[in-house]
Design an enzyme around this catalytic site. Structure first.
Site, PDB file in Angstrom:
ATOM      1  N   CYS A 117      -1.008 -17.738  -1.369  1.00 56.30           N
ATOM      2  CA  CYS A 117       0.095 -17.407  -2.403  1.00 56.30           C
ATOM      3  C   CYS A 117       0.891 -18.746  -2.502  1.00 56.30           C
ATOM      4  O   CYS A 117       1.715 -18.978  -3.632  1.00 56.30           O
ATOM      5  CB  CYS A 117       0.695 -16.315  -2.167  1.00 56.30           C
ATOM      6  SG  CYS A 117      -0.155 -14.839  -2.242  1.00 56.30           S
ATOM      7  N   HIS A 257       7.801 -15.299  -5.813  1.00 59.24           N
ATOM      8  CA  HIS A 257       6.417 -14.696  -5.718  1.00 59.24           C
ATOM      9  C   HIS A 257       6.449 -13.349  -6.179  1.00 59.24           C
ATOM     10  O   HIS A 257       7.388 -12.740  -5.698  1.00 59.24           O
ATOM     11  CB  HIS A 257       5.866 -15.048  -4.280  1.00 59.24           C
ATOM     12  CG  HIS A 257       4.542 -14.770  -4.178  1.00 59.24           C
ATOM     13  ND1 HIS A 257       3.538 -15.046  -5.063  1.00 59.24           N
ATOM     14  CD2 HIS A 257       3.774 -13.862  -3.449  1.00 59.24           C
ATOM     15  CE1 HIS A 257       2.446 -14.539  -4.834  1.00 59.24           C
ATOM     16  NE2 HIS A 257       2.349 -13.860  -3.866  1.00 59.24           N
ATOM     17  N   ASN A 287      -0.034  -9.286  -8.213  1.00 61.07           N
ATOM     18  CA  ASN A 287       0.001 -10.580  -7.431  1.00 61.07           C
ATOM     19  C   ASN A 287      -1.257 -11.377  -7.938  1.00 61.07           C
ATOM     20  O   ASN A 287      -2.218 -11.122  -7.581  1.00 61.07           O
ATOM     21  CB  ASN A 287       0.033 -10.313  -5.995  1.00 61.07           C
ATOM     22  CG  ASN A 287       0.265 -11.272  -5.026  1.00 61.07           C
ATOM     23  OD1 ASN A 287       0.059 -12.415  -5.359  1.00 61.07           O
ATOM     24  ND2 ASN A 287       0.321 -11.081  -3.789  1.00 61.07           N
TER      25      ASN A 287
HETATM   26  O1  UT7 Z   1       0.874 -12.297  -1.489  1.00 55.20           O
HETATM   27  C1  UT7 Z   1       1.014 -12.437  -0.154  1.00 55.20           C
HETATM   28  C2  UT7 Z   1       2.426 -11.446   0.019  1.00 55.20           C
HETATM   29  N1  UT7 Z   1       2.003 -10.045   0.096  1.00 55.20           N
HETATM   30  C3  UT7 Z   1       2.906  -9.246   0.039  1.00 55.20           C
HETATM   31  O2  UT7 Z   1       4.190  -9.553   0.427  1.00 55.20           O
HETATM   32  C4  UT7 Z   1       2.775  -7.755   0.174  1.00 55.20           C
HETATM   33  C5  UT7 Z   1       3.698  -7.073   1.410  1.00 55.20           C
HETATM   34  N2  UT7 Z   1       3.688  -5.731   1.501  1.00 55.20           N
HETATM   35  C6  UT7 Z   1       3.907  -4.835   0.509  1.00 55.20           C
HETATM   36  O3  UT7 Z   1       3.908  -5.116  -0.503  1.00 55.20           O
HETATM   37  C7  UT7 Z   1       3.790  -3.269   1.097  1.00 55.20           C
HETATM   38  O4  UT7 Z   1       3.606  -3.256   2.232  1.00 55.20           O
HETATM   39  C8  UT7 Z   1       2.498  -2.498   0.325  1.00 55.20           C
HETATM   40  C9  UT7 Z   1       2.994  -2.385  -1.175  1.00 55.20           C
HETATM   41  C10 UT7 Z   1       1.380  -3.273   0.642  1.00 55.20           C
HETATM   42  C11 UT7 Z   1       2.525  -1.004   1.178  1.00 55.20           C
HETATM   43  O5  UT7 Z   1       3.744  -0.603   0.956  1.00 55.20           O
HETATM   44  P1  UT7 Z   1       4.396   0.183   2.300  1.00 55.20           P
HETATM   45  O6  UT7 Z   1       5.611   0.902   1.575  1.00 55.20           O
HETATM   46  O7  UT7 Z   1       4.386  -0.819   3.416  1.00 55.20           O
HETATM   47  O8  UT7 Z   1       3.222   1.463   2.508  1.00 55.20           O
HETATM   48  P2  UT7 Z   1       2.435   1.580   3.982  1.00 55.20           P
HETATM   49  O9  UT7 Z   1       1.387   0.593   3.936  1.00 55.20           O
HETATM   50  O10 UT7 Z   1       3.323   1.696   5.060  1.00 55.20           O
HETATM   51  O11 UT7 Z   1       1.968   2.850   3.549  1.00 55.20           O
HETATM   52  C12 UT7 Z   1       2.633   4.048   3.443  1.00 55.20           C
HETATM   53  C13 UT7 Z   1       1.729   5.173   3.002  1.00 55.20           C
HETATM   54  C14 UT7 Z   1       0.192   5.557   4.206  1.00 55.20           C
HETATM   55  O12 UT7 Z   1       0.045   6.604   4.283  1.00 55.20           O
HETATM   56  P3  UT7 Z   1       0.690   7.460   5.428  1.00 55.20           P
HETATM   57  O13 UT7 Z   1       0.015   6.893   6.634  1.00 55.20           O
HETATM   58  O14 UT7 Z   1       2.355   7.388   5.448  1.00 55.20           O
HETATM   59  O15 UT7 Z   1       0.237   8.864   5.258  1.00 55.20           O
HETATM   60  C15 UT7 Z   1      -0.583   4.776   3.337  1.00 55.20           C
HETATM   61  O16 UT7 Z   1      -1.895   5.205   3.631  1.00 55.20           O
HETATM   62  O17 UT7 Z   1       1.304   5.248   1.761  1.00 55.20           O
HETATM   63  C16 UT7 Z   1      -0.361   5.267   1.844  1.00 55.20           C
HETATM   64  N3  UT7 Z   1      -0.714   4.140   0.822  1.00 55.20           N
HETATM   65  C17 UT7 Z   1      -1.018   4.699  -0.692  1.00 55.20           C
HETATM   66  N4  UT7 Z   1      -0.918   5.849  -1.090  1.00 55.20           N
HETATM   67  C18 UT7 Z   1      -1.162   5.888  -2.433  1.00 55.20           C
HETATM   68  C19 UT7 Z   1      -1.154   2.943   1.030  1.00 55.20           C
HETATM   69  N5  UT7 Z   1      -1.618   2.378  -0.262  1.00 55.20           N
HETATM   70  C20 UT7 Z   1      -1.541   3.588  -1.377  1.00 55.20           C
HETATM   71  C21 UT7 Z   1      -1.927   3.679  -2.578  1.00 55.20           C
HETATM   72  N6  UT7 Z   1      -1.582   4.782  -3.232  1.00 55.20           N
HETATM   73  N7  UT7 Z   1      -2.392   2.700  -3.362  1.00 55.20           N
END
Ligand code: UT7
Length: 330
Positions: A117, A257, A287
Site C-alpha cells: 500500500c 491511506h 482499499n
Molecule cells: O492496507 C494495509 C492496511 N490495512 C489496514 O490498515 C487494515 C487494518 N485493520 C482493520 O481495518 C480492521 O482490523 C478490520 C476492519 C480488518 C477488522 O476490524 P476489527 O474491529 O479489528 O475486527 P476483528 O478482526 O477483531 O473482528 C471482530 C469480530 C470477529 O468476530 P468475533 O470473534 O468477535 O465473534 C470477526 O470474526 O468481527 C468478525 N468479523 C466480521 N463480522 C462480519 C470479521 N470480519 C467480519 C465481517 N462481517 N466482514
C-alpha cells in the site's frame, strides 16, 4: 556551475473499473452485513475488474488521463515506474507492458516496485531522486491494482476491504525549486507475517494445496495491522512535514491511506486536524493499495478541493510493514 534540478507535478489521472460491488452484494457470498462493514471500516462499495482485465489495462487508462491532463507528449517520458502488488506477470515488468501500450519508443527506463500500500509513495521517492540528479526529465508514476484476483472471496475478514483501480502522475524535471518537498519512507520487516500473500512466489510455489488453502490470496491479522497503522502513519506524516519545513497549518489537505475510516479518524484526532482537511473516498473504493493515494489526489484536484500552489501531504502504510509520506506543492 552544477545545475540544481527540481520536479513539478504536471498531470494526474485515475481509472476505476465500472463494476460496483456493494456491501449488500457481499452479504450474499460471505457471512457479513452492510452494517458491520460500514461501522467497522467505512467502506460501502468497491470497484472490481471484469475477468481478463489486468493491472496494465487499468494503468494504461489512468496514465492516458494523466498525460492528457498535462497536455504532454508521451514520447518525452523517459522513466516509468509502476507500484503494484498485482503485476500482469512476474516478468516482464508491468511498466514495460505499459510502455508498449502507450506506444513509447524512446527506450525509457521501466520498472515495477513492490511496497504494497505504500508503493506509490516509494515510487515517488525513487522518481524524485532519479530526476533531481538530472538524469531523467519526464516520469510517469502509476499505482495500479487488480486485488480482486488475490482476494479470498470466502474470507469475510479480508474480502470486504479491498478494491481495484489505478492512478497516475506525470512529473517533469525543472531547473530550480522542487514541488515534491519531502518524501519519507520506511519499513520494518519484523512483521512480514501479519499481512501477506504467502504462496505463489519461491517460498511456497503455487500447488493445488496452496490454492485449496487460500494461500495465494491476501491474509491479514487485521487488529495487529490496525495498531501499527495509526502509530506509524502519524509518525511518518509528522516527519515528512518536518523534512519539508512546512507546518500542519500550511497543508490544504491531508490524503491518508484509505484502509479504514477508524484509522483515518484516529489520525485526524491525534493531529488535531479538522475533518475538511482530510480527504476520504474509501466509502466508494475500499482499499486499492498502491493506487489509493494517487487516486485520491486526482479526485481532490479534479473536484477542486485543492488547486495549483496548495500544499498537500500524502501518507500510506501497508504490508512489509512499509510506510511513506510526502509533502508536495501542486
Ligand atoms: O492496507 C494495509 C492496511 N490495512 C489496514 O490498515 C487494515 C487494518 N485493520 C482493520 O481495518 C480492521 O482490523 C478490520 C476492519 C480488518 C477488522 O476490524 P476489527 O474491529 O479489528 O475486527 P476483528 O478482526 O477483531 O473482528 C471482530 C469480530 C470477529 O468476530 P468475533 O470473534 O468477535 O465473534 C470477526 O470474526 O468481527 C468478525 N468479523 C466480521 N463480522 C462480519 C470479521 N470480519 C467480519 C465481517 N462481517 N466482514
Amino acid at each position: 556551475m552544477d545545475k540544481k534540478y527540481g520536479i513539478q507535478i504536471i498531470g494526474t489521472g485515475a481509472y476505476l473499473p465500472e463494476k460496483i460491488v456493494t456491501n449488500a452484494d457481499l452479504e450474499k457470498i460471505v457471512d457479513t452485513t452492510d452494517e458491520w462493514i460500514t461501522q467497522r471500516t467505512g467502506i460501502r462499495e468497491r470497484r472490481i475488474v471484469e475477468k481478463g482485465t489486468a493491472a496494465s489495462d487499468l494503468a494504461e487508462k489512468a496514465a492516458r488521463k494523466a498525460i492528457e491532463d498535462a497536455n504532454a507528449d508521451p514520447q518525452e517520458i523517459d522513466l516509468i515506474i509502476i507500484a503494484t502488488s498485482t503485476p500482469d506477470m512476474f516478468f516482464p515488468s508491468t511498466a514495460c507492458v505499459l510502455q508498449r501500450k502507450l506506444g513509447i519508443k524512446n527506450n525509457s527506463v521501466c520498472f515495477d516496485i513492490f511496497a504494497a500500500c505504500s508503493g506509490f509513495l516509494y515510487a515517488l521517492g525513487i522518481a524524485k531522486n532519479m530526476m533531481e540528479s538530472g538524469q531523467y526529465r519526464s516520469c510517469l508514476i502509476v499505482g495500479a491494482e487488480a486485488l480482486s484476483y488475490v482476494t479470498n472471496w470466502k474470507d469475510r475478514g479480508t474480502c470486504v476491504l479491498f478494491g481495484d483501480g489505478a492512478g497516475a502522475m506525470l512529473i517533469k524535471r525543472v531547473e530550480g525549486e522542487t514541488n515534491v518537498l519531502s518524501v519519507l519512507l520506511g519499513a520494518n520487516g519484523a512483521h512480514t507475517g501479519i499481512l501477506e500473500i504467502p504462496a505463489g512466489g519461491s517460498r511456497y510455489p503455487t500447488t493445488h494445496e496452496t490454492l485449496d488453502q487460500g494461500l495465494n490470496c491476501i491474509r491479514m491479522d487485521g487488529k495487529e495491522v490496525f495498531k501499527h497503522a495509526v502509530i506509524t502513519m502519524l509518525k511518518a506524516a509528522k516527519k515528512a512535514l518536518e523534512l519539508s519545513n512546512k507546518k500542519l497549518e500550511d497543508l490544504a489537505l491531508l490524503i491518508p491511506h484509505q484502509a479504514n475510516m477508524r484509522i483515518i479518524e484516529a489520525m485526524g484526532e491525534r493531529l488535531n486536524l479538522p475533518k475538511e482537511k482530510i480527504f476520504v473516498n474509501l466509502h466508494k473504493y475500499g482499499n486499492i493499495s498502491a493506487a489509493t493515494t494517487i487516486v485520491a489526489l486526482d479526485e481532490a484536484r479534479k473536484q477542486g478541493i485543492v488547486k495549483t500552489g496548495d500544499y498537500v501531504e500524502l501518507v500510506a502504510f501497508g504490508a512489509g510493514l512499509t510506510w511513506g509520506a510526502a509533502v508536495i506543492r501542486l
